[in-house]
Design a protein around this motif. Structure first.
Motif, short mmCIF file in Angstrom:
data_model
loop_
_atom_site.label_atom_id
_atom_site.label_comp_id
_atom_site.label_asym_id
_atom_site.label_seq_id
_atom_site.Cartn_x
_atom_site.Cartn_y
_atom_site.Cartn_z
N ALA A 78 0.82 -1.20 -0.06
CA ALA A 78 0.02 -0.07 -0.13
C ALA A 78 0.83 1.22 0.00
CB ALA A 78 -1.00 0.06 1.19
N GLY A 79 0.31 2.46 -0.27
CA GLY A 79 1.14 3.56 -0.32
C GLY A 79 0.23 4.81 -0.51
N GLY A 80 1.02 6.18 -0.46
CA GLY A 80 0.28 7.25 -0.66
C GLY A 80 1.25 8.38 -0.72
N ALA A 81 0.58 9.42 -0.95
CA ALA A 81 1.50 10.77 -0.82
C ALA A 81 0.82 11.99 -0.54
CB ALA A 81 2.11 10.92 -2.38
N TYR A 82 1.40 13.02 -0.24
CA TYR A 82 0.95 14.44 -0.20
C TYR A 82 1.83 15.32 -0.92
CZ TYR A 82 3.64 15.38 3.97
OH TYR A 82 4.59 15.78 4.79
N LYS A 83 1.21 16.48 -1.22
CA LYS A 83 1.99 17.38 -1.91
C LYS A 83 1.48 18.62 -1.20
CE LYS A 83 -0.68 18.79 -5.87
NZ LYS A 83 -0.86 20.28 -5.65
N ARG A 84 2.19 19.64 -1.43
CA ARG A 84 1.96 21.05 -0.66
C ARG A 84 0.92 21.62 -1.60
NH1 ARG A 84 3.17 26.62 -0.79
NH2 ARG A 84 3.57 27.53 1.28
N TYR A 85 -0.04 22.19 -0.90
CA TYR A 85 -1.39 22.80 -1.60
C TYR A 85 -1.37 24.19 -1.37
CZ TYR A 85 -6.11 24.21 -2.98
OH TYR A 85 -7.20 24.82 -3.55
N ASP A 86 -1.11 24.69 -0.32
CA ASP A 86 -0.48 25.92 0.29
C ASP A 86 0.07 25.80 1.68
OD1 ASP A 86 -2.55 26.06 2.46
OD2 ASP A 86 -4.00 26.86 1.15
N HIS A 88 -0.53 26.29 4.52
CA HIS A 88 -1.09 25.27 5.83
C HIS A 88 -1.63 24.07 5.31
CE1 HIS A 88 -0.41 28.88 8.19
NE2 HIS A 88 -1.19 29.63 7.11
N THR A 89 -1.70 23.67 4.09
CA THR A 89 -2.49 22.40 3.49
C THR A 89 -1.75 21.47 2.89
OG1 THR A 89 -4.43 23.99 3.46
CG2 THR A 89 -4.68 22.01 2.21
N ALA A 90 -1.93 20.26 2.98
CA ALA A 90 -1.30 19.16 2.44
C ALA A 90 -2.28 18.65 1.24
CB ALA A 90 -0.64 18.21 3.25
N GLU A 91 -2.25 18.12 0.28
CA GLU A 91 -3.20 17.52 -0.57
C GLU A 91 -2.72 16.25 -0.67
OE1 GLU A 91 -5.36 17.91 -4.67
OE2 GLU A 91 -3.68 19.11 -4.32
N ARG A 119 1.13 16.65 9.50
CA ARG A 119 1.13 17.45 10.84
C ARG A 119 2.42 17.67 11.39
NH1 ARG A 119 -1.07 13.93 13.83
NH2 ARG A 119 -3.11 13.94 13.10
N ALA A 120 3.30 16.59 11.21
CA ALA A 120 4.65 17.03 11.89
C ALA A 120 5.41 17.84 10.83
CB ALA A 120 5.52 15.54 11.86
N ALA A 121 5.08 17.87 9.67
CA ALA A 121 5.64 18.95 8.69
C ALA A 121 5.18 20.23 8.83
CB ALA A 121 5.44 18.31 7.10
N GLY A 122 4.09 20.55 9.89
CA GLY A 122 3.63 21.88 9.91
C GLY A 122 2.39 22.07 9.15
N TYR A 123 1.66 21.23 8.45
CA TYR A 123 0.35 21.33 7.77
C TYR A 123 -0.68 21.20 9.04
CZ TYR A 123 2.98 21.00 3.26
OH TYR A 123 3.52 21.04 2.37
N SER A 124 -1.82 22.19 8.87
CA SER A 124 -3.02 21.99 9.87
C SER A 124 -4.07 21.37 9.04
CB SER A 124 -3.22 23.40 10.54
OG SER A 124 -3.43 24.28 9.34
N ARG A 125 -4.07 21.37 7.76
CA ARG A 125 -5.38 20.88 7.04
C ARG A 125 -4.66 19.88 5.84
NH1 ARG A 125 -9.58 23.88 2.98
NH2 ARG A 125 -7.58 24.70 2.08
N VAL A 126 -5.57 18.94 5.52
CA VAL A 126 -5.41 18.00 4.30
C VAL A 126 -6.62 18.14 3.62
CG1 VAL A 126 -5.28 15.47 4.03
CG2 VAL A 126 -4.10 16.70 5.84
N GLN A 165 -12.05 17.44 2.92
CA GLN A 165 -10.93 18.07 3.68
C GLN A 165 -11.20 17.56 5.25
OE1 GLN A 165 -11.51 22.32 4.33
NE2 GLN A 165 -13.38 22.29 5.37
N LYS A 166 -10.03 17.83 5.85
CA LYS A 166 -10.06 17.46 7.25
C LYS A 166 -8.95 18.36 7.80
CE LYS A 166 -9.26 13.40 10.34
NZ LYS A 166 -8.86 11.87 10.16
N TYR A 167 -9.17 18.83 9.25
CA TYR A 167 -8.42 19.68 10.00
C TYR A 167 -7.69 18.63 10.78
CZ TYR A 167 -10.17 23.90 8.03
OH TYR A 167 -10.86 24.86 7.03
N LEU A 168 -6.27 18.90 10.89
CA LEU A 168 -5.25 18.03 11.57
C LEU A 168 -5.37 18.70 13.03
CD1 LEU A 168 -2.77 17.54 8.87
CD2 LEU A 168 -4.55 15.89 9.37
N THR A 169 -5.50 17.87 13.81
CA THR A 169 -5.52 18.20 15.53
C THR A 169 -4.06 17.84 15.91
OG1 THR A 169 -6.46 16.21 16.14
CG2 THR A 169 -7.91 18.06 15.85
#
Length: 170
Positions: A78-86, A88-91, A119-126, A165-169
């Protein structure tokens, strides 16, 4: 980082699943890219191949992005990724579970690992978007606390892409 697969106790086995951060050119990523492309094409037609080349290869590279795999006995399952959206936000992108390993909770684990890393990279929303012909993905995102940014009562095939969307706590 090895972790025990959730639910393994129910089967009496305890496979160890390793979470590994990788780059897009790592040979272990090839099954993800190949099978995900085949999945998109089977559900959406040949033009869906374009999705796999939509973003530059470094979009999923640290520190702004991430690509990770779950490995079992050294093989990607399994796998997945994210990229910077802005700022505060990872996509989230490229969510994948090998066809022989579905219904084991691996996608949920990938999702949790990506959220933790974002979250560890500083994003607060996905943010993420899935297709209308992927009801299992839609169900996963709803079950894991994502807010749909579309009308849930509408026929997904009439909406097009399904954004969440989801806000990371902390």
């Amino acid at each position: 980082m090895p972790v025990e697969f959730p639910g393994a106790a129910a089967t009496g086995t305890r496979p160890v699943v390793e979470v590994r951060r990788v780059v897009i050119d790592d040979p272990l990523v090839e099954p993800l890219l190949r099978e995900l492309t085949e999945e998109y094409v089977s559900r959406y037609g040949p033009e869906a191949r374009q999705e796999m080349t939509r973003y530059p290869r470094d979009a999923f590279a640290e520190p702004a992005g991430l690509l990770l795999l779950l490995l079992e006995d050294g093989e990607p399952v399994a796998g997945g990724a994210y990229k910077r959206y802005d700022e505060h936000t990872a996509e989230l992108k490229r969510m994948w579970t090998h066809s022989a390993h579905r219904r084991r909770g691996l996608a949920r684990q990938v999702l949790a690992e990506l959220e933790r890393a974002a979250r560890a990279a500083g994003y607060s929303r996905v943010l993420l978007t899935t297709g209308p012909r992927q009801p299992e993905a839609r169900g996963l995102y709803l079950a894991t606390g994502y807010t749909p940014l579309f009308d849930l009562s509408a026929d997904p095939l009439t909406i097009g892409p399904l954004p969440f969307q989801k806000y990371l706590t902390s």
